[in-house]
Design a protein around this motif. Structure first.
Motif, PDB file in Angstrom:
ATOM      1  N   ASN A  17     101.580 -61.487  38.458  1.00  0.00           N
ATOM      2  CA  ASN A  17     102.870 -60.789  38.328  1.00  0.00           C
ATOM      3  C   ASN A  17     103.456 -60.451  39.695  1.00  0.00           C
ATOM      4  OD1 ASN A  17     101.150 -58.753  39.115  1.00  0.00           O
ATOM      5  ND2 ASN A  17     101.814 -57.285  37.557  1.00  0.00           N
ATOM      6  N   GLY A  18     102.859 -61.017  40.758  1.00  0.00           N
ATOM      7  CA  GLY A  18     103.372 -60.817  42.103  1.00  0.00           C
ATOM      8  C   GLY A  18     102.771 -59.658  42.867  1.00  0.00           C
ATOM      9  N   VAL A  19     101.979 -58.823  42.194  1.00  0.00           N
ATOM     10  CA  VAL A  19     101.337 -57.696  42.864  1.00  0.00           C
ATOM     11  C   VAL A  19     100.276 -58.214  43.838  1.00  0.00           C
ATOM     12  CG1 VAL A  19      99.776 -55.728  42.491  1.00  0.00           C
ATOM     13  CG2 VAL A  19     101.806 -56.015  41.050  1.00  0.00           C
ATOM     14  N   GLN A  20     100.216 -57.593  45.010  1.00  0.00           N
ATOM     15  CA  GLN A  20      99.228 -57.969  46.019  1.00  0.00           C
ATOM     16  C   GLN A  20      97.984 -57.085  45.867  1.00  0.00           C
ATOM     17  OE1 GLN A  20      99.725 -60.511  48.493  1.00  0.00           O
ATOM     18  NE2 GLN A  20     101.418 -60.979  47.119  1.00  0.00           N
ATOM     19  N   MET A  21      96.836 -57.703  45.660  1.00  0.00           N
ATOM     20  CA  MET A  21      95.580 -56.977  45.509  1.00  0.00           C
ATOM     21  C   MET A  21      94.655 -57.299  46.680  1.00  0.00           C
ATOM     22  SD  MET A  21      92.785 -57.131  42.379  1.00  0.00           S
ATOM     23  CE  MET A  21      92.077 -58.748  42.840  1.00  0.00           C
ATOM     24  N   PRO A  22      94.134 -56.286  47.370  1.00  0.00           N
ATOM     25  CA  PRO A  22      93.181 -56.564  48.438  1.00  0.00           C
ATOM     26  C   PRO A  22      92.002 -57.385  47.906  1.00  0.00           C
ATOM     27  CG  PRO A  22      93.894 -54.283  48.549  1.00  0.00           C
ATOM     28  CD  PRO A  22      94.430 -54.844  47.265  1.00  0.00           C
ATOM     29  N   ALA A  23      91.575 -58.374  48.688  1.00  0.00           N
ATOM     30  CA  ALA A  23      90.520 -59.272  48.221  1.00  0.00           C
ATOM     31  C   ALA A  23      89.160 -58.598  48.189  1.00  0.00           C
ATOM     32  CB  ALA A  23      90.467 -60.510  49.109  1.00  0.00           C
ATOM     33  N   LEU A  24      88.923 -57.669  49.096  1.00  0.00           N
ATOM     34  CA  LEU A  24      87.633 -56.986  49.187  1.00  0.00           C
ATOM     35  C   LEU A  24      87.829 -55.509  48.926  1.00  0.00           C
ATOM     36  CD1 LEU A  24      84.579 -56.984  49.995  1.00  0.00           C
ATOM     37  CD2 LEU A  24      85.335 -56.671  52.359  1.00  0.00           C
ATOM     38  N   GLY A  25      87.015 -54.950  48.041  1.00  0.00           N
ATOM     39  CA  GLY A  25      87.144 -53.532  47.722  1.00  0.00           C
ATOM     40  C   GLY A  25      85.805 -52.849  47.630  1.00  0.00           C
ATOM     41  N   LEU A  26      85.836 -51.564  47.367  1.00  0.00           N
ATOM     42  CA  LEU A  26      84.626 -50.770  47.197  1.00  0.00           C
ATOM     43  C   LEU A  26      84.419 -50.460  45.727  1.00  0.00           C
ATOM     44  CD1 LEU A  26      82.320 -49.039  48.618  1.00  0.00           C
ATOM     45  CD2 LEU A  26      83.849 -47.086  48.224  1.00  0.00           C
ATOM     46  N   GLY A  27      83.260 -50.824  45.193  1.00  0.00           N
ATOM     47  CA  GLY A  27      82.884 -50.444  43.845  1.00  0.00           C
ATOM     48  C   GLY A  27      82.038 -49.185  43.889  1.00  0.00           C
ATOM     49  N   ILE A  28      82.178 -48.315  42.897  1.00  0.00           N
ATOM     50  CA  ILE A  28      81.412 -47.064  42.930  1.00  0.00           C
ATOM     51  C   ILE A  28      80.626 -46.837  41.646  1.00  0.00           C
ATOM     52  CG2 ILE A  28      82.835 -45.900  44.656  1.00  0.00           C
ATOM     53  CD1 ILE A  28      84.176 -44.447  42.298  1.00  0.00           C
ATOM     54  N   PHE A  29      80.236 -47.915  40.977  1.00  0.00           N
ATOM     55  CA  PHE A  29      79.357 -47.801  39.809  1.00  0.00           C
ATOM     56  C   PHE A  29      78.061 -47.127  40.230  1.00  0.00           C
ATOM     57  CE2 PHE A  29      75.942 -50.007  37.260  1.00  0.00           C
ATOM     58  CZ  PHE A  29      76.162 -49.299  36.088  1.00  0.00           C
ATOM     59  N   GLN A  30      77.615 -46.157  39.434  1.00  0.00           N
ATOM     60  CA  GLN A  30      76.368 -45.427  39.659  1.00  0.00           C
ATOM     61  C   GLN A  30      76.387 -44.527  40.884  1.00  0.00           C
ATOM     62  OE1 GLN A  30      73.146 -48.385  39.501  1.00  0.00           O
ATOM     63  NE2 GLN A  30      72.774 -47.807  37.380  1.00  0.00           N
ATOM     64  N   SER A  31      77.549 -44.324  41.488  1.00  0.00           N
ATOM     65  CA  SER A  31      77.644 -43.375  42.595  1.00  0.00           C
ATOM     66  C   SER A  31      77.700 -41.966  42.020  1.00  0.00           C
ATOM     67  CB  SER A  31      78.896 -43.645  43.435  1.00  0.00           C
ATOM     68  OG  SER A  31      78.845 -44.922  44.022  1.00  0.00           O
ATOM     69  N   SER A  32      76.878 -41.072  42.567  1.00  0.00           N
ATOM     70  CA  SER A  32      76.885 -39.697  42.074  1.00  0.00           C
ATOM     71  C   SER A  32      78.190 -39.015  42.483  1.00  0.00           C
ATOM     72  CB  SER A  32      75.701 -38.923  42.655  1.00  0.00           C
ATOM     73  OG  SER A  32      75.915 -38.663  44.026  1.00  0.00           O
ATOM     74  N   LEU A  33      78.467 -37.872  41.859  1.00  0.00           N
ATOM     75  CA  LEU A  33      79.714 -37.177  42.159  1.00  0.00           C
ATOM     76  C   LEU A  33      79.773 -36.775  43.624  1.00  0.00           C
ATOM     77  CD1 LEU A  33      80.176 -34.962  38.964  1.00  0.00           C
ATOM     78  CD2 LEU A  33      80.853 -37.332  39.390  1.00  0.00           C
ATOM     79  N   ALA A  34      78.658 -36.270  44.144  1.00  0.00           N
ATOM     80  CA  ALA A  34      78.634 -35.840  45.540  1.00  0.00           C
ATOM     81  C   ALA A  34      78.799 -37.025  46.485  1.00  0.00           C
ATOM     82  CB  ALA A  34      77.328 -35.107  45.832  1.00  0.00           C
ATOM     83  N   GLU A  35      78.211 -38.154  46.130  1.00  0.00           N
ATOM     84  CA  GLU A  35      78.281 -39.327  46.997  1.00  0.00           C
ATOM     85  C   GLU A  35      79.649 -40.002  46.960  1.00  0.00           C
ATOM     86  OE1 GLU A  35      73.728 -41.110  46.750  1.00  0.00           O
ATOM     87  OE2 GLU A  35      75.126 -41.467  45.083  1.00  0.00           O
ATOM     88  N   THR A  36      80.333 -39.889  45.831  1.00  0.00           N
ATOM     89  CA  THR A  36      81.570 -40.638  45.648  1.00  0.00           C
ATOM     90  C   THR A  36      82.647 -40.250  46.650  1.00  0.00           C
ATOM     91  OG1 THR A  36      81.170 -41.027  43.300  1.00  0.00           O
ATOM     92  CG2 THR A  36      83.448 -41.132  44.029  1.00  0.00           C
ATOM     93  N   VAL A  37      82.869 -38.958  46.843  1.00  0.00           N
ATOM     94  CA  VAL A  37      83.905 -38.517  47.774  1.00  0.00           C
ATOM     95  C   VAL A  37      83.625 -39.056  49.171  1.00  0.00           C
ATOM     96  CG1 VAL A  37      84.994 -36.539  48.894  1.00  0.00           C
ATOM     97  CG2 VAL A  37      84.485 -36.450  46.459  1.00  0.00           C
ATOM     98  N   ASP A  38      82.378 -38.924  49.610  1.00  0.00           N
ATOM     99  CA  ASP A  38      82.023 -39.396  50.948  1.00  0.00           C
ATOM    100  C   ASP A  38      82.155 -40.913  51.064  1.00  0.00           C
ATOM    101  OD1 ASP A  38      81.525 -36.839  51.825  1.00  0.00           O
ATOM    102  OD2 ASP A  38      79.350 -36.957  51.566  1.00  0.00           O
ATOM    103  N   ALA A  39      81.715 -41.635  50.024  1.00  0.00           N
ATOM    104  CA  ALA A  39      81.769 -43.099  50.071  1.00  0.00           C
ATOM    105  C   ALA A  39      83.205 -43.594  50.131  1.00  0.00           C
ATOM    106  CB  ALA A  39      81.055 -43.691  48.854  1.00  0.00           C
ATOM    107  N   VAL A  40      84.066 -43.038  49.285  1.00  0.00           N
ATOM    108  CA  VAL A  40      85.466 -43.466  49.271  1.00  0.00           C
ATOM    109  C   VAL A  40      86.156 -43.074  50.575  1.00  0.00           C
ATOM    110  CG1 VAL A  40      87.699 -43.202  48.118  1.00  0.00           C
ATOM    111  CG2 VAL A  40      85.599 -43.427  46.758  1.00  0.00           C
ATOM    112  N   THR A  41      85.868 -41.887  51.052  1.00  0.00           N
ATOM    113  CA  THR A  41      86.448 -41.438  52.329  1.00  0.00           C
ATOM    114  C   THR A  41      86.044 -42.369  53.457  1.00  0.00           C
ATOM    115  OG1 THR A  41      86.476 -39.125  51.611  1.00  0.00           O
ATOM    116  CG2 THR A  41      86.537 -39.535  53.985  1.00  0.00           C
ATOM    117  N   THR A  42      84.752 -42.690  53.515  1.00  0.00           N
ATOM    118  CA  THR A  42      84.250 -43.599  54.549  1.00  0.00           C
ATOM    119  C   THR A  42      84.896 -44.969  54.425  1.00  0.00           C
ATOM    120  OG1 THR A  42      82.120 -42.464  54.681  1.00  0.00           O
ATOM    121  CG2 THR A  42      82.178 -44.751  55.443  1.00  0.00           C
TER     122      THR A  42
END
Length: 287
Positions: free
Chosen positions: A12-37
Motif C-alpha cells: 500500500n506504499g507504506v515504508q517499513m524498516p527492514a530490520l526491527g526489534l522483537g520483544i517476545f518473552q521480554s519481561s516488563l522491566a526489560e522491555t523499556v530498557d530494550a526498546v530504549t536501547t
C-alpha cells in the motif's frame, strides 16, 4: 556501504524498516530498557503483541525516546481469544490505549484458525475497518501458510501487507516466501536467528542452532562478523524483514551492525542449503 537500515515498500506504499526489534518473552522491566536501547542504536521498528503482555512498556519507551511518532514503526498483534469482528475492534482499542499511541503502523492477526476460518476472516475484516478509519497504516497476518493466505485473500478486500512467519536458516519457508511474493505480501521473519529451536518445546531442536553451524561460523570469520550478523545479513539479502529479539544492550547493538558488508551469492546459497524443512515453533495448522 552506509550503515543505514533499508526500508521495504509495502503493497500500500507504506515504508517499513527492514530490520526491527522483537520483544517476545521480554519481561516488563526489560522491555523499556530494550526498546530504549534499540531506538538509541538506530532501530526504527518495534514488534510487540497483545499476547506478550508488554505493550504498555513498549509505548512508554517509544514516547520517552524523543523521536517523532512518525519516525518509529510500531507493530502489535491480535490474540486468538479476541478473534471475531466486534471483539477484535475492542482488543485493538485496548492495545492502542496500552501503547498510549494515536495510531499503529502495522496490525497483525497473530495466527490463522484453519478449523474456524470464519473467525479469522471476521477478525481481518475488523482490521480492514481500522485501516479504512486511519487507525492503522497497514494490516497483515502472522503464521499463514500459502493455503491460509490464499483463502483469506479470496474473501478479503485488502491484501495483507505483511506475513510474519518463523524463518531462519534451518527453516527457510521457500513455499511461504514464494506465495507471499506472488501476492505482493512482504515476508517478515520471527525467530530469525533460529532461537526458537533452543527455547521452544523444551529445546527439542536445540542441536539445530544456526549460530553454531560451521557454514555460518566460517562465513562470519571470513567477514570479521558474528554468526548472528551473518544470519541477519542473509535475511536482508533475500529481501526479508528480520525482527531479532534481545534484551541485552550489546546484542541489540550487534544485531543492528549489519549494514556495512554483503554476502556473496555463494555464501547465500551455502546458508540456504542448511535448511532442514523442520519447523521449530508451533504448527499453524494445529495451533
Amino acid at each position: 556501504m552506509t550503515a543505514t537500515n533499508p526500508t521495504i515498500t509495502l503493497n500500500n506504499g507504506v515504508q517499513m524498516p527492514a530490520l526491527g526489534l522483537g520483544i517476545f518473552q521480554s519481561s516488563l522491566a526489560e522491555t523499556v530498557d530494550a526498546v530504549t536501547t534499540a531506538l538509541r542504536t538506530g532501530y526504527r521498528l518495534i514488534d510487540t503483541a497483545a499476547a506478550y503482555g508488554n505493550e504498555k512498556e513498549v509505548g512508554e519507551a517509544v514516547r520517552a525516546s524523543g523521536l517523532e511518532r512518525a519516525e518509529v514503526f510500531v507493530t502489535t498483534k491480535l490474540w486468538l481469544d479476541d478473534y471475531g469482528y466486534d471483539s477484535a475492534l475492542r482488543a485493538f482499542d485496548t492495545s492502542l490505549a496500552k501503547l498510549g499511541l494515536d495510531y499503529l503502523d502495522l496490525y497483525l492477526l497473530h495466527w490463522p484458525i484453519p478449523a474456524a476460518f470464519e473467525q479469522t476472516l471476521a477478525s481481518y475484516r475488523a482490521a480492514e475497518k481500522l485501516l479504512a478509519d486511519g487507525l492503522v497504516r497497514a494490516i497483515g497476518v502472522c503464521n499463514h501458510n500459502p493455503d491460509h493466505l490464499q483463502r483469506l485473500i479470496d474473501q478479503a478486500d485488502v491484501v495483507p501487507a505483511v506475513n510474519q512467519v518463523e524463518l531462519h536458516p534451518y527453516f527457510t519457508q521457500q513455499a511461504v516466501r514464494d506465495a507471499d511474493a506472488s501476492h505482493g505480501v512482504a515476508t517478515q521473519s520471527w525467530a530469525p536467528l533460529g532461537g526458537v529451536n533452543v527455547y521452544w518445546n523444551g529445546g527439542r531442536n536445540a542441536a539445530k542452532n544456526p549460530l553454531t553451524h560451521p557454514v555460518i561460523t566460517e562465513i562470519a570469520a571470513r567477514h570479521g562478523k558474528t554468526p548472528a550478523q551473518v544470519i541477519l545479513r542473509w535475511h536482508l539479502e533475500h529481501g526479508l524483514a528480520p525482527i531479532p529479539k534481545s534484551v541485552r544492550a550489546h546484542r541489540i547493538a550487534e544485531n543492528f551492525d549489519v549494514f556495512d558488508f554483503r554476502l556473496t551469492g555463494e555464501e547465500i546459497a551455502a546458508i540456504d542449503a542448511i535448511n532442514s524443512g523442520m519447523r521449530g515453533g508451533p504448527d499453524p495448522d494445529r495451533h
